[in-house]
Design a protein around this motif. Sequence first.
Motif, PDB file in Angstrom:
ATOM      1  N   VAL A 190       0.867  -0.840  -0.129  1.00 60.83           N
ATOM      2  CA  VAL A 190       0.039   0.263  -0.362  1.00 60.83           C
ATOM      3  C   VAL A 190       1.257   1.383   0.332  1.00 60.83           C
ATOM      4  CG1 VAL A 190      -1.983   1.059   1.183  1.00 60.83           C
ATOM      5  CG2 VAL A 190      -1.518  -1.082   1.116  1.00 60.83           C
ATOM      6  N   LYS A 191       0.818   1.826  -0.623  1.00 54.93           N
ATOM      7  CA  LYS A 191       1.322   3.096  -1.716  1.00 54.93           C
ATOM      8  C   LYS A 191       0.871   4.504  -0.650  1.00 54.93           C
ATOM      9  CE  LYS A 191       5.389   0.919  -1.118  1.00 54.93           C
ATOM     10  NZ  LYS A 191       6.781   0.882   0.607  1.00 54.93           N
ATOM     11  N   LYS A 192      -0.118   4.151  -1.536  1.00 52.27           N
ATOM     12  CA  LYS A 192      -0.989   5.544  -1.460  1.00 52.27           C
ATOM     13  C   LYS A 192      -2.383   5.321  -0.306  1.00 52.27           C
ATOM     14  CE  LYS A 192      -1.453   6.043  -6.457  1.00 52.27           C
ATOM     15  NZ  LYS A 192      -1.949   5.755  -7.780  1.00 52.27           N
ATOM     16  N   ALA A 193      -2.077   7.203   0.273  1.00 47.13           N
ATOM     17  CA  ALA A 193      -3.192   7.133   1.391  1.00 47.13           C
ATOM     18  C   ALA A 193      -3.903   8.618   1.020  1.00 47.13           C
ATOM     19  CB  ALA A 193      -2.646   7.093   2.437  1.00 47.13           C
ATOM     20  N   ILE A 194      -5.405   7.933   1.130  1.00 48.25           N
ATOM     21  CA  ILE A 194      -6.429   9.734   0.770  1.00 48.25           C
ATOM     22  C   ILE A 194      -6.440  10.172   2.752  1.00 48.25           C
ATOM     23  CG2 ILE A 194      -8.238   9.630   0.794  1.00 48.25           C
ATOM     24  CD1 ILE A 194      -8.639   7.391  -1.486  1.00 48.25           C
ATOM     25  N   PHE A 195      -6.387  11.289   2.709  1.00 47.83           N
ATOM     26  CA  PHE A 195      -7.095  11.734   3.920  1.00 47.83           C
ATOM     27  C   PHE A 195      -8.429  12.713   3.685  1.00 47.83           C
ATOM     28  CE2 PHE A 195      -2.667  11.150   3.453  1.00 47.83           C
ATOM     29  CZ  PHE A 195      -2.427  10.653   4.781  1.00 47.83           C
ATOM     30  N   PRO A 196      -9.686  12.752   3.836  1.00 47.99           N
ATOM     31  CA  PRO A 196     -10.159  12.916   4.010  1.00 47.99           C
ATOM     32  C   PRO A 196     -10.484  14.174   4.604  1.00 47.99           C
ATOM     33  CG  PRO A 196     -11.121  10.595   3.908  1.00 47.99           C
ATOM     34  CD  PRO A 196      -9.406  11.113   5.069  1.00 47.99           C
ATOM     35  N   VAL A 197     -10.893  15.741   4.395  1.00 44.37           N
ATOM     36  CA  VAL A 197     -10.786  16.381   4.685  1.00 44.37           C
ATOM     37  C   VAL A 197     -11.518  17.523   4.859  1.00 44.37           C
ATOM     38  CG1 VAL A 197      -8.432  16.599   5.835  1.00 44.37           C
ATOM     39  CG2 VAL A 197      -8.637  17.787   4.184  1.00 44.37           C
ATOM     40  N   ALA A 198     -12.592  17.430   3.858  1.00 44.82           N
ATOM     41  CA  ALA A 198     -13.933  18.056   3.811  1.00 44.82           C
ATOM     42  C   ALA A 198     -15.045  18.278   4.220  1.00 44.82           C
ATOM     43  CB  ALA A 198     -13.951  17.465   1.924  1.00 44.82           C
ATOM     44  N   GLY A 199     -14.595  17.653   5.934  1.00 46.21           N
ATOM     45  CA  GLY A 199     -16.272  17.713   6.428  1.00 46.21           C
ATOM     46  C   GLY A 199     -16.322  19.525   6.489  1.00 46.21           C
ATOM     47  N   THR A 232     -13.862  27.306  12.981  1.00 42.82           N
ATOM     48  CA  THR A 232     -14.193  26.243  11.687  1.00 42.82           C
ATOM     49  C   THR A 232     -14.513  27.104  10.161  1.00 42.82           C
ATOM     50  OG1 THR A 232     -15.162  24.766  12.499  1.00 42.82           O
ATOM     51  CG2 THR A 232     -13.648  24.259  12.191  1.00 42.82           C
ATOM     52  N   LYS A 233     -14.740  28.325  11.063  1.00 38.64           N
ATOM     53  CA  LYS A 233     -15.243  28.854  10.171  1.00 38.64           C
ATOM     54  C   LYS A 233     -14.081  29.945   8.748  1.00 38.64           C
ATOM     55  CE  LYS A 233     -18.141  33.257  10.777  1.00 38.64           C
ATOM     56  NZ  LYS A 233     -17.458  34.954  11.339  1.00 38.64           N
ATOM     57  N   SER A 234     -12.870  29.964  10.032  1.00 38.53           N
ATOM     58  CA  SER A 234     -11.946  30.001   8.503  1.00 38.53           C
ATOM     59  C   SER A 234     -10.503  29.542   8.763  1.00 38.53           C
ATOM     60  CB  SER A 234     -10.775  31.815   8.643  1.00 38.53           C
ATOM     61  OG  SER A 234     -10.620  31.546  10.526  1.00 38.53           O
ATOM     62  N   ILE A 235     -10.612  28.474   9.704  1.00 40.07           N
ATOM     63  CA  ILE A 235      -9.308  27.404   9.753  1.00 40.07           C
ATOM     64  C   ILE A 235      -9.749  26.472   9.366  1.00 40.07           C
ATOM     65  CG2 ILE A 235      -7.754  26.879  11.956  1.00 40.07           C
ATOM     66  CD1 ILE A 235      -8.368  29.354  13.161  1.00 40.07           C
ATOM     67  N   SER A 259     -12.159  20.899   0.533  1.00 36.50           N
ATOM     68  CA  SER A 259     -13.365  21.521   0.207  1.00 36.50           C
ATOM     69  C   SER A 259     -12.846  22.552   0.184  1.00 36.50           C
ATOM     70  CB  SER A 259     -13.947  21.003   0.928  1.00 36.50           C
ATOM     71  OG  SER A 259     -14.404  21.565   2.449  1.00 36.50           O
ATOM     72  N   ARG A 260     -14.227  24.132  -0.179  1.00 30.61           N
ATOM     73  CA  ARG A 260     -13.950  25.353   0.171  1.00 30.61           C
ATOM     74  C   ARG A 260     -13.515  25.540   1.338  1.00 30.61           C
ATOM     75  NH1 ARG A 260     -17.522  29.195  -2.000  1.00 30.61           N
ATOM     76  NH2 ARG A 260     -18.168  27.309  -3.498  1.00 30.61           N
ATOM     77  N   GLY A 261     -12.269  27.044   1.984  1.00 30.21           N
ATOM     78  CA  GLY A 261     -12.003  27.425   2.822  1.00 30.21           C
ATOM     79  C   GLY A 261     -11.168  26.231   3.278  1.00 30.21           C
ATOM     80  N   LYS A 262     -10.532  25.595   2.643  1.00 29.31           N
ATOM     81  CA  LYS A 262      -9.270  24.560   2.931  1.00 29.31           C
ATOM     82  C   LYS A 262      -7.985  24.759   2.553  1.00 29.31           C
ATOM     83  CE  LYS A 262     -11.530  21.494   5.135  1.00 29.31           C
ATOM     84  NZ  LYS A 262     -11.543  20.996   6.897  1.00 29.31           N
ATOM     85  N   LEU A 274      -4.664  24.763   4.453  1.00 30.39           N
ATOM     86  CA  LEU A 274      -4.449  23.095   4.556  1.00 30.39           C
ATOM     87  C   LEU A 274      -3.273  23.098   3.609  1.00 30.39           C
ATOM     88  CD1 LEU A 274      -4.873  20.982   6.109  1.00 30.39           C
ATOM     89  CD2 LEU A 274      -6.167  20.174   4.125  1.00 30.39           C
ATOM     90  N   GLU A 275      -3.753  23.561   2.665  1.00 30.99           N
ATOM     91  CA  GLU A 275      -2.701  23.270   1.336  1.00 30.99           C
ATOM     92  C   GLU A 275      -1.602  24.574   1.426  1.00 30.99           C
ATOM     93  OE1 GLU A 275      -4.671  23.792  -2.595  1.00 30.99           O
ATOM     94  OE2 GLU A 275      -6.375  22.762  -2.033  1.00 30.99           O
ATOM     95  N   ASP A 276      -1.368  25.473   1.783  1.00 29.72           N
ATOM     96  CA  ASP A 276      -0.493  26.383   2.133  1.00 29.72           C
ATOM     97  C   ASP A 276       0.665  25.661   2.598  1.00 29.72           C
ATOM     98  OD1 ASP A 276      -1.122  28.463   0.407  1.00 29.72           O
ATOM     99  OD2 ASP A 276      -1.852  29.731   1.791  1.00 29.72           O
ATOM    100  N   TYR A 277       0.376  24.769   3.654  1.00 30.13           N
ATOM    101  CA  TYR A 277       0.688  24.590   4.929  1.00 30.13           C
ATOM    102  C   TYR A 277       2.098  23.490   4.762  1.00 30.13           C
ATOM    103  CZ  TYR A 277       2.817  21.524   8.629  1.00 30.13           C
ATOM    104  OH  TYR A 277       3.168  21.271   9.935  1.00 30.13           O
ATOM    105  N   PHE A 278       1.581  23.076   3.429  1.00 28.80           N
ATOM    106  CA  PHE A 278       2.552  21.704   2.337  1.00 28.80           C
ATOM    107  C   PHE A 278       3.466  22.416   2.079  1.00 28.80           C
ATOM    108  CE2 PHE A 278      -0.337  19.422   4.177  1.00 28.80           C
ATOM    109  CZ  PHE A 278       0.272  18.464   5.205  1.00 28.80           C
ATOM    110  N   ASP A 279       3.725  23.900   1.444  1.00 24.33           N
ATOM    111  CA  ASP A 279       4.728  24.756   0.707  1.00 24.33           C
ATOM    112  C   ASP A 279       5.629  24.742   1.484  1.00 24.33           C
ATOM    113  OD1 ASP A 279       3.359  25.093  -2.062  1.00 24.33           O
ATOM    114  OD2 ASP A 279       1.826  26.645  -2.032  1.00 24.33           O
ATOM    115  N   ALA A 280       6.564  25.227   0.246  1.00 23.45           N
ATOM    116  CA  ALA A 280       7.870  25.817   1.330  1.00 23.45           C
ATOM    117  C   ALA A 280       7.605  27.251   1.569  1.00 23.45           C
ATOM    118  CB  ALA A 280       9.155  25.540   0.651  1.00 23.45           C
TER     119      ALA A 280
END
Length: 297
Positions: free
Chosen positions: A5-14, A23-26, A59-62, A65-71
Amino acid sequence: MVRDVKKAIFPVAGLGTRFLPATKSIPKEIMTLVDRPLIQYAIDEARAAGIEEFIFVTSRGKSALEDYFDAAPVIEQELRAKNKTDLLDVLKATDMDSGAIAYVRQQKAMGLGHAVWCARRLLGDEPFAVVLPDDVIAAETPCLQQMMEAYHNTGGNVVATMEVTMDKVSSYGVLDVAEDMGAMVRAKGMVEKPKRDEAPSNLAVIGRYILQPKVMENLNEKKIGSGGEIQLTDAIAREITETGNVFGFRFRGQRYDCGSKAGFLQATVAFGLARDDLSAEFSQFLAEIVAMRQAAE
Ligand code: UTP
């Protein structure tokens, strides 16, 4: 042959409504236990289990989370200029290989099963893991790694389980046990959020799964289940009926439900106490505040 198993799904769209207004903005997954966001604990656990591709269902407003994994070039430059190598190391531990992360959108929060299904095109015909970052597990050997070791003996589908008291079963997916082998159980059924008197056992499924592509196929049906949502539990239950190849794994460790306020606070205390740099001061504070409350009662 058992496939790696090399792939993992992280469902974070709730929507994370239990943490409103935060969680309005974070995104819930960016909330921090001590000094690391929940998602970092999940990523580290997956890495330890040999996962190489990380698929986020967002999902919208996340965007945080994407920025966190940027340099973080500005912070890095500043730290380098000040020769703060220890903090540079802390940042480095969050680096991800280029191309190791993929994002797909779940446009509407239609349930965990639906979120997992949104990642289908990125998986192809491979077994995959699902990791829910709001379940944080403190363990000597990370939970998914324990499961991977068990999976290499059994193959099939492996879900993490733990015993809960009967008054809690209605908050979980619950296993119907065909055969109890100790750490492993073979399931003959799985029910999402059963009523206490209808629960087949007190063996609850928590947010770690190793699944075969057939479960993804089952999700194609988009069957509406408990709570009007598309449930991962139903897709796994069908796999049980059709192949009998689903195992519950009693992991060794302490799980914290960081999707709930009480669970998040408990995890904060436990992780704070476990930190060498904080434990002395923090445990003294806890002892004092408990004593003060008792004196006031
Ligand atoms: P939860 O049941 O905790 O729901 O989802 P939630 O929306 O995150 O939080 P509350 O209940 O409103 O406070 C469990 C996991 O499944 C994901 C969540 O992001 C979380 O990781 N999920 C849930 C989705 O990705 N999509 C959904 O439609 C539902």
